[in-house]
Write an enzyme that holds these catalytic residues in place. Structure first.
Site, PDB file in Angstrom:
ATOM      1  N   TYR A 226       0.844  -1.200   0.000  1.00 36.07           N
ATOM      2  CA  TYR A 226       0.000   0.000   0.000  1.00 36.07           C
ATOM      3  C   TYR A 226       0.877   1.248   0.000  1.00 36.07           C
ATOM      4  O   TYR A 226       0.675   2.166  -0.801  1.00 36.07           O
ATOM      5  CB  TYR A 226      -0.902  -0.032   1.228  1.00 36.07           C
ATOM      6  CG  TYR A 226      -1.895   1.104   1.319  1.00 36.07           C
ATOM      7  CD1 TYR A 226      -2.925   1.228   0.401  1.00 36.07           C
ATOM      8  CD2 TYR A 226      -1.812   2.035   2.356  1.00 36.07           C
ATOM      9  CE1 TYR A 226      -3.856   2.263   0.497  1.00 36.07           C
ATOM     10  CE2 TYR A 226      -2.737   3.063   2.468  1.00 36.07           C
ATOM     11  CZ  TYR A 226      -3.756   3.178   1.541  1.00 36.07           C
ATOM     12  OH  TYR A 226      -4.673   4.193   1.640  1.00 36.07           O
TER      13      TYR A 226
ATOM     14  N   ARG B 209     -10.120  -2.483  10.231  1.00 37.90           N
ATOM     15  CA  ARG B 209      -9.374  -1.402  10.871  1.00 37.90           C
ATOM     16  C   ARG B 209      -9.839  -1.203  12.309  1.00 37.90           C
ATOM     17  O   ARG B 209     -10.869  -1.734  12.725  1.00 37.90           O
ATOM     18  CB  ARG B 209      -9.514  -0.107  10.063  1.00 37.90           C
ATOM     19  CG  ARG B 209      -8.503  -0.055   8.938  1.00 37.90           C
ATOM     20  CD  ARG B 209      -8.631   1.171   8.082  1.00 37.90           C
ATOM     21  NE  ARG B 209      -9.742   1.062   7.162  1.00 37.90           N
ATOM     22  CZ  ARG B 209      -9.957   1.896   6.143  1.00 37.90           C
ATOM     23  NH1 ARG B 209      -9.137   2.890   5.911  1.00 37.90           N
ATOM     24  NH2 ARG B 209     -10.988   1.739   5.347  1.00 37.90           N
TER      25      ARG B 209
ATOM     26  N   GLY C   2      -1.011  -1.428  22.760  1.00 35.57           N
ATOM     27  CA  GLY C   2      -2.003  -0.361  22.556  1.00 35.57           C
ATOM     28  C   GLY C   2      -1.461   1.026  22.835  1.00 35.57           C
ATOM     29  O   GLY C   2      -2.219   1.993  22.886  1.00 35.57           O
TER      30      GLY C   2
ATOM     31  N   ARG D  19      -2.629   7.129  17.045  1.00 38.89           N
ATOM     32  CA  ARG D  19      -3.220   7.524  15.768  1.00 38.89           C
ATOM     33  C   ARG D  19      -4.000   8.813  16.039  1.00 38.89           C
ATOM     34  O   ARG D  19      -4.427   9.074  17.167  1.00 38.89           O
ATOM     35  CB  ARG D  19      -4.203   6.469  15.226  1.00 38.89           C
ATOM     36  CG  ARG D  19      -3.569   5.156  14.801  1.00 38.89           C
ATOM     37  CD  ARG D  19      -2.648   5.317  13.596  1.00 38.89           C
ATOM     38  NE  ARG D  19      -2.130   4.025  13.122  1.00 38.89           N
ATOM     39  CZ  ARG D  19      -1.028   3.441  13.600  1.00 38.89           C
ATOM     40  NH1 ARG D  19      -0.323   4.008  14.559  1.00 38.89           N
ATOM     41  NH2 ARG D  19      -0.618   2.294  13.084  1.00 38.89           N
TER      42      ARG D  19
HETATM   43  N1  UDP Z   1      -5.470  -2.051  15.850  1.00 40.99           N
HETATM   44  C1  UDP Z   1      -5.795  -2.697  17.023  1.00 40.99           C
HETATM   45  N2  UDP Z   1      -6.838  -3.592  17.014  1.00 40.99           N
HETATM   46  C2  UDP Z   1      -7.584  -3.836  15.903  1.00 40.99           C
HETATM   47  C3  UDP Z   1      -7.259  -3.153  14.707  1.00 40.99           C
HETATM   48  C4  UDP Z   1      -6.190  -2.266  14.721  1.00 40.99           C
HETATM   49  O1  UDP Z   1      -5.158  -2.504  18.070  1.00 40.99           O
HETATM   50  O2  UDP Z   1      -8.506  -4.656  15.989  1.00 40.99           O
HETATM   51  C5  UDP Z   1      -4.359  -1.089  15.879  1.00 40.99           C
HETATM   52  C6  UDP Z   1      -3.322  -1.264  14.781  1.00 40.99           C
HETATM   53  O3  UDP Z   1      -2.325  -2.188  15.171  1.00 40.99           O
HETATM   54  C7  UDP Z   1      -2.788   0.138  14.626  1.00 40.99           C
HETATM   55  C8  UDP Z   1      -4.000   1.028  14.971  1.00 40.99           C
HETATM   56  O4  UDP Z   1      -4.899   0.197  15.674  1.00 40.99           O
HETATM   57  O5  UDP Z   1      -1.765   0.402  15.544  1.00 40.99           O
HETATM   58  C9  UDP Z   1      -4.708   1.605  13.768  1.00 40.99           C
HETATM   59  O6  UDP Z   1      -4.950   0.544  12.878  1.00 40.99           O
HETATM   60  P1  UDP Z   1      -5.841   0.635  11.589  1.00 40.99           P
HETATM   61  O7  UDP Z   1      -6.010  -0.769  11.095  1.00 40.99           O
HETATM   62  O8  UDP Z   1      -7.072   1.404  11.855  1.00 40.99           O
HETATM   63  O9  UDP Z   1      -5.013   1.439  10.498  1.00 40.99           O
HETATM   64  P2  UDP Z   1      -3.504   1.998  10.368  1.00 40.99           P
HETATM   65  O10 UDP Z   1      -3.514   3.321  11.017  1.00 40.99           O
HETATM   66  O11 UDP Z   1      -2.554   1.066  11.051  1.00 40.99           O
HETATM   67  O12 UDP Z   1      -3.295   2.048   8.904  1.00 40.99           O
END
Ligand code: UDP
Length: 313
Positions: free
Chosen positions: A149, A190, A211, A215
Site C-alpha cells: 500500500y 481497521r 495499545g 493515531r
Molecule cells: N489495531 C488494534 N486492534 C484492531 C485493529 C487495529 O489494536 O482490531 C491497531 C493497529 O495495530 C494500529 C491502529 O490500531 O496500531 C490503527 O490501525 P488501523 O487498522 O485502523 O489502520 P492503520 O492506522 O494502522 O493504517
C-alpha cells in the site's frame, strides 16, 4: 447560473468515495461514480441511485477507462485501504495504486480535467519525525506487508507529479490520515470498525501490541470538506488532511467502550509488522492554504458512527 460541472469519482462506492459523491451531488455537480465493488458496496450509494445527476459505472480502473462526454474533475479514490487488505489482496492494491492511477491520470489529461489523488499518511511509513509535515520523506519498508500500500501510494504521488510537470495536468495530492465514520465496512478490519463491532457484540476488543501506539482520528465529514476545498484551491503540493488530536489505541478503545456502554474487556493480540508507532499530522499547510481545520471532536464523530453501526449500518 454557473455551468454544471461534471466529476468522476473512482472508488465512488467505497467508504470515502461515497461520501464524496454525495457532497458533489449536493454542490450541484453531475457525478460519475466508478467502482469494481471489491471493497465498495452499492449500499453506500443507494440514496443517490434515483438522482438524475448521478451515474454509476461498474469498472475496474486498472483497465483502460472510457467515459463519454466532458469531465471537469477526476477524484481518484479507488483503493482498498485497510491493513487487513494488505495481506488479503496485495496485488490488486499495487495495481490500483500504479496502473489505476496511470489510467486515471491519462483520462484527466485527455479530458483536460483537474485531478485529485487520494494519497495517505502511509507515505510517511513508521515516521521518525513527529508530527508529520508534508516535507518529510518518510520511513517505509518496501518489502514489508504494508509496503504494497505504502509504495503503491508513493508511486501514485510520483506519477501524479510527473503528469503535472510533463503533461501540465492540474493536479492535487491529499494525504489522508486515519478517517472514520458511517459506511465503513463492518469487516473492514481497521481499528475503529473492529472496536465498535466488538463493543456492540459484547466481545473483547482486540488491542494489537500493548495499545500504546498512537493515531490521530478524523471524522469523515471533515475529510470531505478538506477534499472539496483542496480541489477548488490552487495548491499543487501535497496537503495533509487529518485531525491532529492524537490518541493511543487503548484510548480509542476506552472511548468506544464508554460511548457504546459496553462491558467488553480488552485482549492483546500480536502487533502487525511495521505498524507505525506514532502518527499525527502537521496541518499548518491545510490551515494556511485552504483555511481548513477539522471541526468534529473524536467523541462526537464516534457517537455518530456507533449509532450507525448499532442501527445495522
Ligand atoms: N489495531 C488494534 N486492534 C484492531 C485493529 C487495529 O489494536 O482490531 C491497531 C493497529 O495495530 C494500529 C491502529 O490500531 O496500531 C490503527 O490501525 P488501523 O487498522 O485502523 O489502520 P492503520 O492506522 O494502522 O493504517
Amino acid at each position: 447560473m454557473a455551468p454544471e460541472r461534471r466529476a468522476l469519482v473512482t472508488g465512488g462506492a467505497g467508504f470515502l468515495g461515497s461520501h464524496l459523491c454525495k457532497r458533489l451531488v449536493a454542490e450541484g455537480y453531475s457525478v460519475v461514480c466508478m467502482d469494481n465493488l471489491r471493497t465498495g458496496s452499492l449500499d453506500n450509494i443507494a440514496s443517490l441511485r434515483g438522482e438524475p445527476r448521478f451515474e454509476y459505472i461498474d469498472h475496474d480502473v486498472t483497465t483502460y477507462i472510457r467515459i463519454a462526454g466532458g469531465l471537469d474533475e477526476v477524484y481518484h479514490f479507488a483503493s482498498p485501504a485497510s491493513p487487513a487488505d494488505f495481506e488479503r489482496i496485495p496485488i490488486p492494491i499495487l495495481k490500483v495504486g500504479a496502473i489505476g492511477t496511470y489510467n486515471s491520470l491519462g483520462l484527466a489529461l485527455a479530458k483536460n480535467a483537474r485531478f485529485l489523488l487520494a494519497s495517505t499518511s502511509e507515505v510517511y511509513g513508521d515516521p521518525l519525525v513527529h508530527p508529520q509535515k508534508e516535507e518529510y520523506w518518510g520511513n517505509v519498508n518496501p518489502i514489508g506487508t504494508r509496503g504494497v500500500y505504502d509504495e503503491a501510494k508513493r508511486y501514485a504521488e510520483s506519477i501524479t507529479m510527473a503528469y503535472h510537470r510533463h503533461h501540465h495536468v492540474d493536479t492535487r495530492i491529499m494525504r489522508i490520515f486515519n478517517t472514520f465514520g458511517p459506511s465503513m465496512r463492518h469487516d473492514d478490519g481497521r481499528m475503529i470498525p473492529n472496536f465498535i463491532g466488538q463493543a456492540l457484540a459484547g466481545k473483547p476488543l482486540t488491542i494489537y501490541g500493548d495499545g500504546s501506539q498512537t493515531r490521530s482520528v478524523q471524522f469523515v465529514d471533515d475529510l470531505i470538506e478538506g477534499t472539496y476545498r483542496l480541489m477548488q484551491s490552487d495548491e499543487t503540493r501535497p496537503v495533509n488532511i487529518g485531525n491532529p488530536v492524537e490518541y493511543s489505541v487503548r484510548d480509542v478503545a476506552e472511548l468506544i467502550l464508554g460511548i457504546s456502554g459496553s462491558e467488553s474487556e480488552m485482549t492483546e493480540k500480536p502487533l502487525p509488522d511495521d505498524d507505525p508507532k506514532q502518527r499525527c499530522p502537521d496541518i499548518s499547510r491545510a490551515k494556511e492554504v485552504l483555511g481548513w481545520e477539522p471541526k468534529t471532536p473524536a467523541r462526537k464523530g464516534l457517537e455518530e458512527t456507533v449509532r450507525w453501526f448499532a442501527g445495522g449500518g
